[in-house]
Design an enzyme around this catalytic site. Structure first.
Site, PDB file in Angstrom:
ATOM      1  N   HIS A   1       4.080   1.259   2.382  1.00 59.37           N
ATOM      2  CA  HIS A   1       5.208   0.472   1.883  1.00 59.37           C
ATOM      3  C   HIS A   1       5.847   1.169   0.678  1.00 59.37           C
ATOM      4  O   HIS A   1       7.063   1.205   0.532  1.00 59.37           O
ATOM      5  CB  HIS A   1       4.761  -0.914   1.385  1.00 59.37           C
ATOM      6  CG  HIS A   1       3.931  -1.706   2.346  1.00 59.37           C
ATOM      7  ND1 HIS A   1       2.660  -2.133   2.051  1.00 59.37           N
ATOM      8  CD2 HIS A   1       4.197  -2.157   3.593  1.00 59.37           C
ATOM      9  CE1 HIS A   1       2.184  -2.827   3.070  1.00 59.37           C
ATOM     10  NE2 HIS A   1       3.094  -2.848   4.027  1.00 59.37           N
TER      11      HIS A   1
ATOM     12  N   LYS B   1      -6.986  -1.617   6.292  1.00 57.76           N
ATOM     13  CA  LYS B   1      -7.623  -2.577   5.406  1.00 57.76           C
ATOM     14  C   LYS B   1      -9.142  -2.443   5.478  1.00 57.76           C
ATOM     15  O   LYS B   1      -9.822  -2.468   4.460  1.00 57.76           O
ATOM     16  CB  LYS B   1      -7.205  -3.976   5.849  1.00 57.76           C
ATOM     17  CG  LYS B   1      -7.018  -4.950   4.713  1.00 57.76           C
ATOM     18  CD  LYS B   1      -6.378  -6.219   5.269  1.00 57.76           C
ATOM     19  CE  LYS B   1      -6.241  -7.271   4.195  1.00 57.76           C
ATOM     20  NZ  LYS B   1      -5.551  -8.462   4.713  1.00 57.76           N
TER      21      LYS B   1
ATOM     22  N   LYS C   1      -6.363   7.305   8.913  1.00 59.56           N
ATOM     23  CA  LYS C   1      -5.233   6.400   8.911  1.00 59.56           C
ATOM     24  C   LYS C   1      -5.492   5.272   7.906  1.00 59.56           C
ATOM     25  O   LYS C   1      -6.625   4.835   7.749  1.00 59.56           O
ATOM     26  CB  LYS C   1      -5.055   5.818  10.326  1.00 59.56           C
ATOM     27  CG  LYS C   1      -3.608   5.515  10.641  1.00 59.56           C
ATOM     28  CD  LYS C   1      -3.433   4.871  12.002  1.00 59.56           C
ATOM     29  CE  LYS C   1      -2.367   3.812  11.872  1.00 59.56           C
ATOM     30  NZ  LYS C   1      -2.027   3.137  13.095  1.00 59.56           N
TER      31      LYS C   1
ATOM     32  N   CYS D   1      -5.309  -4.399  24.566  1.00 57.01           N
ATOM     33  CA  CYS D   1      -4.041  -3.964  23.971  1.00 57.01           C
ATOM     34  C   CYS D   1      -4.252  -2.585  23.343  1.00 57.01           C
ATOM     35  O   CYS D   1      -5.191  -2.374  22.587  1.00 57.01           O
ATOM     36  CB  CYS D   1      -3.590  -4.953  22.897  1.00 57.01           C
ATOM     37  SG  CYS D   1      -2.243  -4.298  21.894  1.00 57.01           S
TER      38      CYS D   1
ATOM     39  N   HIS E   1       0.835  -1.200   0.000  1.00 51.18           N
ATOM     40  CA  HIS E   1       0.000   0.000   0.000  1.00 51.18           C
ATOM     41  C   HIS E   1       0.870   1.249   0.000  1.00 51.18           C
ATOM     42  O   HIS E   1       2.092   1.174  -0.151  1.00 51.18           O
ATOM     43  CB  HIS E   1      -1.011  -0.035   1.146  1.00 51.18           C
ATOM     44  CG  HIS E   1      -0.417  -0.061   2.527  1.00 51.18           C
ATOM     45  ND1 HIS E   1       0.463   0.888   2.994  1.00 51.18           N
ATOM     46  CD2 HIS E   1      -0.591  -0.933   3.556  1.00 51.18           C
ATOM     47  CE1 HIS E   1       0.800   0.617   4.238  1.00 51.18           C
ATOM     48  NE2 HIS E   1       0.193  -0.499   4.612  1.00 51.18           N
TER      49      HIS E   1
ATOM     50  N   HIS F   1      -4.016  -2.953  19.478  1.00 52.48           N
ATOM     51  CA  HIS F   1      -4.918  -3.856  18.757  1.00 52.48           C
ATOM     52  C   HIS F   1      -6.344  -3.860  19.274  1.00 52.48           C
ATOM     53  O   HIS F   1      -7.219  -4.508  18.695  1.00 52.48           O
ATOM     54  CB  HIS F   1      -4.341  -5.277  18.748  1.00 52.48           C
ATOM     55  CG  HIS F   1      -3.066  -5.355  17.982  1.00 52.48           C
ATOM     56  ND1 HIS F   1      -1.834  -5.244  18.579  1.00 52.48           N
ATOM     57  CD2 HIS F   1      -2.842  -5.463  16.655  1.00 52.48           C
ATOM     58  CE1 HIS F   1      -0.892  -5.293  17.651  1.00 52.48           C
ATOM     59  NE2 HIS F   1      -1.464  -5.421  16.480  1.00 52.48           N
TER      60      HIS F   1
HETATM   61 ZN   LIG Z   1      -1.404  -5.899  20.587  1.00 50.57          ZN
END
Ligand SMILES: [Zn+2]
Length: 518
Positions: A22, A301, A298, A144, A19, A147
């Site tokens: 990268h 996906k 941001k 987290c 993307h 995540h």
């Molecule tokens: Zn995490």
């Protein structure tokens, strides 16, 4: 100091297709490589993919594939994408490559021998996304931080790299080397991580095969595989030829790591400590860039705003996209991408400004000088100003590239383009050509802008390789880059000989007329 310039991108994690993020890092690496090569340095450009880790086993399972088949498939896509876009890496490494497996086991052996590996019982909360046990600081409301998922309680015996014993050494090294980690904000972030009480401890570097067998086996305990970051970071050594290639240390001496800010901790802390433990000199530079936000969000996906470099090439041409990436991000800070911004930028700089200078110069050279670089008449202050603007740009580009400021380098080049366009307007050879007595002035004017275009094309070559090559070809010097040395050669006036045959050609960058968002 090493006379090598060895640039690395992170080895991309092949859990998604290439993307904008990268592409940006890889384009910067390609641009730096081209510049340093034209500056007469030996260069090496390393990129690749990270094949191991728990996340890969998760996404592979979801896709109904084995981890190795999944990682191989997406890695091949990365490699082919960079090839198709003309990004000229010297090696595309996969962490499953046999020489990398050997290098990782070699480093593990050295660090183990040195007494920097301990076997410990560990109990804690584990995030699969992070692939590590979390500390209090990594969590918000029991989830987290990165995540937004609940970590699992786990207890495990594992091998630990006693990294914390190197923190004081590392903090001193960072303080003593102002550009070791740059820009400065990231240097300060790493120093803060190393401060006592920040929560950073020794690094767990193993995973029991009983729950993860996708990884590199520890040479001193075959029941364990190596933690993915410890494995991944060593790619920078493997890729440069460690430990067997006689040139590896020379290449390593000039290493420039390019990364995004999300992976600052492993590169800013783990990696220098690992190198220290293995008895290897620290890298020369770690240069950290910000995020691309797409349509003010941001890249993710789930939002479907990843921006595929292949799609950008289809729609606008890759050099237009490449130019936007280099011109609109200030290395280290976040930047915004929208197709409207790209179209505005490309039309203003490439179609109107540079494209216009090239087509006016080459068309008038064809019309008034039989398509040959004319013999100049008397020159004066106006001509000197154009020559000075080009020379100034050459010096500024050199400084900016070495400071990782591609956007400033391009600003400098386009100040030289502006100067040449202003000069052309002031001399107005299309009017002067109507007066036979001003014939020498017309020749001087076109000679001057041809020299300027030559300098501009040489300076642009690392940033826009295709357009620069086209421009040099039309100026009748298609081989100029083979022998050019930057920045000096871009300053050489009179290097484009009178009498050289030029060609007009089609628009270098056609104006993008269609509305960007359809
Ligand atoms: Zn995490």
């Amino acid at each position: 100091m090493s006379d090598w310039f060895s640039v690395t991108t992170p080895i991309y994690y092949p859990n998604a297709e290439p993307h904008i993020g990268h592409t940006y890092t890889t384009v910067v690496a390609d641009t730096l490589t081209r510049y340093h090569r034209l500056a007469g340095e030996k260069t090496f450009f390393l990129t690749g993919t990270d094949q191991h880790g728990e996340k890969i086993t998760e996404v592979a399972a979801a896709a109904g594939e084995s981890p190795s088949a999944f990682a191989a498939r997406i890695s091949a896509l990365f490699e082919q994408t960079w090839r198709d876009l003309g990004l000229g890496f010297d090696r595309f490494i996969r962490t499953t490559d046999p020489d990398h497996v050997r290098a990782v086991q070699h480093v593990l052996g050295v660090v183990h021998e040195a007494g920097d590996v301990e076997f410990r019982e560990y109990e804690g909360l584990y995030c699969v996304g992070c692939e590590r046990f979390l500390t209090e600081r990594d969590m918000v409301d029991g989830l987290c931080r990165d995540h937004e998922r609940a970590p699992e309680p786990r207890s495990e015996s594992n091998y630990f790299f006693t990294m914390s014993k190197y923190f004081d050494w590392l903090a001193d090294h960072i303080r003593d080397h102002a550009d070791f980690i740059r820009p400065e904000r990231y240097r300060n972030e790493v120093l803060a991580m190393l401060r006592e009480g920040s929560g950073l401890e020794d690094l767990c570097i193993s995973r029991p095969k009983s729950r993860l067998d996708w990884g590199i086996e520890l040479p001193f305990d075959r029941d364990y595989v190596c933690y993915v970051w410890f494995d991944a970071l060593i790619n920078y050594l493997t890729g440069l030829g460690y430990p067997d290639d006689p040139d590896w240390e020379k290449r390593w001496g000039g290493v420039e790591h390019l990364i995004g800010k999300d992976i600052l901790k492993p590169h800013g802390v783990f990696w220098p400590c690992m190198l220290r433990a293995a008895g290897i000199a620290p890298y020369r530079h770690l240069s950290v860039h910000g995020y691309w936000n797409v349509d003010e969000r941001k890249v993710s996906k789930s939002l479907g705003n990843m921006i595929s470099p292949g799609a950008m090439r289809e729609k606008y041409g890759f050099e237009a996209f490449r130019y936007f990436l280099l011109r609109d991000m200030s290395y280290g800070l976040d930047a915004g991408f929208t197709e409207e911004l790209l179209v505005t930028r490309v039309n203003a700089d490439l179609a109107n400004n540079l494209g216009n200078l090239a087509s006016r110069t080459l068309n008038m050279t064809a019309r008034y000088c039989d398509g040959r670089v004319p013999e100049p008449g008397e020159t004066g202050d106006l001509e000197r100003e154009v020559a000075d603007a080009t020379a100034r740009a050459a010096d500024e580009v050199d400084a900016a590239v070495r400071a990782l400021e591609a956007h400033r380098a391009l600003e400098s080049i386009f100040r030289a383009v502006d100067a040449a366009n202003r000069y052309l307007d002031a001399r107005a050879p299309w009017k002067a050509a109507k007066d036979p007595e001003r014939e020498a002035e017309v020749r001087t004017t076109l000679y001057t802008v041809c020299q300027s275009l030559r300098g501009i094309a040489l300076l642009l070559a690392p940033f826009l390789p295709e357009a620069a090559a086209t421009l040099l070809e039309r100026l009748g010097i298609p081989d100029a880059l083979a022998t050019a040395r930057l920045p000096e050669d871009a300053k050489r006036w009179d290097a484009l000989a009178a009498g050289t045959a030029t060609t007009k050609g089609a628009a270098l960058f056609p104006r993008i007329e269609s509305p960007a968002a359809e």
